[in-house]
Design an enzyme around this catalytic site. Structure first.
Site, PDB file in Angstrom:
ATOM      1  N   LYS B  77       0.860  -1.184   0.000  1.00 15.46           N
ATOM      2  CA  LYS B  77       0.000   0.000   0.000  1.00 15.46           C
ATOM      3  C   LYS B  77       0.894   1.231   0.000  1.00 15.46           C
ATOM      4  O   LYS B  77       1.915   1.245   0.702  1.00 15.46           O
ATOM      5  CB  LYS B  77      -0.878  -0.037   1.252  1.00 15.46           C
ATOM      6  CG  LYS B  77      -1.847   1.117   1.403  1.00 15.46           C
ATOM      7  CD  LYS B  77      -2.679   0.921   2.684  1.00 15.46           C
ATOM      8  CE  LYS B  77      -3.699   2.015   2.892  1.00 15.46           C
ATOM      9  NZ  LYS B  77      -4.498   1.782   4.125  1.00 15.46           N
ATOM     10  N   SER B 152      -9.459   1.694   3.415  1.00 14.02           N
ATOM     11  CA  SER B 152      -8.620   2.449   2.520  1.00 14.02           C
ATOM     12  C   SER B 152      -7.597   1.603   1.766  1.00 14.02           C
ATOM     13  O   SER B 152      -7.053   2.055   0.765  1.00 14.02           O
ATOM     14  CB  SER B 152      -7.882   3.535   3.299  1.00 14.02           C
ATOM     15  OG  SER B 152      -6.981   2.953   4.218  1.00 14.02           O
ATOM     16  N   SER B 176      -9.375  -0.662   7.658  1.00 12.75           N
ATOM     17  CA  SER B 176      -8.853  -0.478   6.298  1.00 12.75           C
ATOM     18  C   SER B 176      -8.169  -1.686   5.681  1.00 12.75           C
ATOM     19  O   SER B 176      -7.876  -1.683   4.484  1.00 12.75           O
ATOM     20  CB  SER B 176      -7.894   0.706   6.259  1.00 12.75           C
ATOM     21  OG  SER B 176      -8.625   1.902   6.272  1.00 12.75           O
TER      22      SER B 176
END
Lengths: 99, 472
Positions: B77, B152, B176
């Site tokens: 990420k 996210s 997330s």
């Protein structure tokens, strides 16, 4: 709690942000909605409850105060938008005094 | 879609038998990345580097000393620093920023011979539940590209879902990792607070943030946790106890599982998600495990508490982005204050600004006690409640999300509706306990439904062993 333009302007100043007029009115209604949600917390009885500040229950981790893992001057300045090889350059902080 | 390899072990076995080389594996994943461009998964594909890493590993195939992730292809990420590479946090404000060091978690993956194939998309500074709030555009769900992948860590979830890597490393501040894993039909693990070092993770809510893996199998989640966890001198909040090791044989009893009937029967829960939850509980009962219906009267206060505290922490953490030492700077300004103001205003996206302003509000004088201090006390009540439950039970069960993946654009204009979707995931972050999302069912609209188990602090071994048992 009154959510109006003045409050938003104050928050903008504190957070070093600047909204457009339309963003500002959007922010007023968003903040109202979010605070309505948050107001619910008042229903919870927290008399005599200590705030939970640290999640980690271990004792504080102390270490020797040694100089290590340093960045070179060049590395530290590498990502700076404006620099002169030795320093970060920023816009003038103290204005010139007019004579 | 059925992945080429759903566990690392399956790849390793093929590799050892000479069926596939690391380079061929990377080639396969690169071709998958090419095929899934419409999903907007990667901010940067490290094509040449990944191939080079793979060739170097292939040359060491006969070597005795191989890392325990030898050839495992992983995406990260874009909130994790990787030395010599850009990290954006999905934000314009970090445009062009190059990391001077690697996150401890990333360093440990590399030290065990993992291959990093690229940096994946996410909501800006991990603030969001859909991966639509990114300066690099929205990511899409691979099952139905009109649906969000969750967030996210949405890029991480789709990266695994579209079989562009074997696993992805995300971060979880309020769900997330688990929520996108649920939305994409995958396994997502949020470890105990203090289990994995946060050094090199772009900070959002420092007392909530925790790095975690998204993958196809529980055993890979356990393997990645073993590698990434453990003490680190760069993170003072690290757990100082013994390090995490995984042996599923250490779990050989029937479990006692608490659940909250009131939370399942809540009207905000999608009817099919509710049914899947009761089916899941039924299965547990059939497996001889004990279910303990419990009271939970703090449900309605979770999300408000979470947002007060995380926005406060975010407004503090994000004050570092000022256009001076790194990141985007607006030129042609004449004073320092104007430089801060214009750079931040132009660099941050709308949701980030919203949360900074809300955080500034809850921390400002006159409101601190009413909001921030109050929220800290509710956090204590919640923590006490969880301790009470774990004194009698092994796990707590909840769905991961009250609803399945929704349409792109659907909730963008209503932050409160979006925040409420986090209702089941925020508990684990507020209390610092580990939680896992497991793929459990499919909604009639085709989207996956995830179920969640939580355990007491540092009980990941039991949590993972039990999850593995359930998945089998």
């Amino acid at each position: 709690m009154k959510i109006d333009k003045n409050l938003i302007l104050r928050l903008e100043k504190l957070a070093r942000l600047e909204l457009s007029e339309s963003e500002r009115s959007g922010m007023i209604s968003d903040l109202k909605n979010i605070l309505d949600m948050v107001e619910k917390l008042k229903e919870v009885d927290t008399m005599g409850i200590a705030p939970l500040i640290y999640l980690n229950e271990d004792a504080n981790q102390l270490r020797e105060d040694e100089v290590k893992n340093e960045l070179s001057n060049e590395e530290a300045l590498k990502n700076a938008p404006d620099r002169d090889g030795e320093f970060f350059i920023v816009p003038k902080v103290i204005p010139r005094v007019k004579k | 879609m059925i992945p080429k390899y759903s566990t690392y072990k399956a790849f390793l076995s093929d590799f050892q038998q000479g069926v596939i080389s690391c380079e061929e594996l990377v080639d396969y994943y690169l071709s998958q990345i090419e095929k899934s461009k419409n999903l907007n998964i990667y901010i940067e594909v490290l094509e040449e580097e990944a191939l080079e890493q793979a060739r170097a590993l292939d040359n060491r195939a006969a070597d005795d000393k191989k890392g325990c992730l030898f050839g495992m292809v992983i995406s990260i990420k874009d909130v994790l620093c990787y030395k010599g590479h850009t990290v954006t946090g999905g934000s314009k404000i970090l445009e062009g920023f190059e990391s001077l060091f690697s996150a401890t978690a990333v360093e440990r993956l590399l030290a065990e011979d993992a291959i990093i194939i690229g940096r994946v998309n996410c909501d800006e500074f991990a603030m969001g539940s859909t991966t639509e709030n990114s300066a690099y555009g929205a990511s899409r769900n691979a099952i139905d590209d009109s649906k969000v992948p969750g967030g996210s860590s949405g890029g991480s979830a789709v990266a695994v879902q579209a079989d562009t890597c074997l696993a992805s490393i995300g971060s979880d501040t309020g769900g997330s990792v688990r929520q996108p894993a649920a939305f994409c039909g995958l396994v997502g693990l949020k470890p105990t607070y203090g289990r994995i070092s946060r050094h090199g993770l772009l900070a959002y809510g420092s007392s909530f943030d925790q790095i975690g893996p998204i993958c196809n199998s529980v055993e890979d989640a356990a393997l990645l946790l073993e590698v990434m966890s453990g003490k680190d001198e760069f993170d003072a909040t690290m757990y100082q106890g013994s390090s995490f090791t995984f042996d599923e044989k250490n779990w050989n009893k029937k479990a006692k599982i608490a659940y909250f009937p009131a939370t399942l029967d809540d009207e905000r829960v999608d009817a099919e998600v509710r049914k899947a939850a009761y089916d899941f509980l039924e299965q547990l009962k059939d497996g001889g495990h004990e279910l303990v219906p419990s009271e939970f009267d703090l449900l309605d206060y979770l999300v408000p508490t979470y947002y007060v505290m995380t926005t406060a922490e975010a407004s503090t953490n994000l004050s570092r982005y000022d256009g001076i030492r790194y990141g985007y700077r607006r030129e042609d300004v004449h004073t320092l204050d104007e430089c801060y103001k214009k750079s931040r205003t132009e660099g941050f996206g709308e949701e980030v600004k919203r949360r900074i302003l809300l955080g500034t509000f809850v921390l400002s004088s006159g409101f601190y006690d009413a909001y921030y201090s109050k929220a800290q006390k509710v956090r204590r009540l919640l923590s006490d409640k969880m301790k009470e439950i774990f004194a009698a039970c092994d796990f707590i069960f909840m769905p991961t999300s009250p609803i399945v993946a929704w349409d792109l654009g659907e909730k963008v204009d209503d932050p409160v509706a979006m925040y409420l979707a986090d209702i089941y995931t925020v508990t684990a972050n507020m209390v610092g306990i580990p939680a896992i999302s497991l793929p459990a069912a499919t909604h009639s609209n085709g989207m996956p439904i995830g179920m969640q188990l939580m355990a007491d602090k540092f009980e990941e071994e039991a949590l993972l062993a039990f999850s593995k048992l359930l998945m089998e």
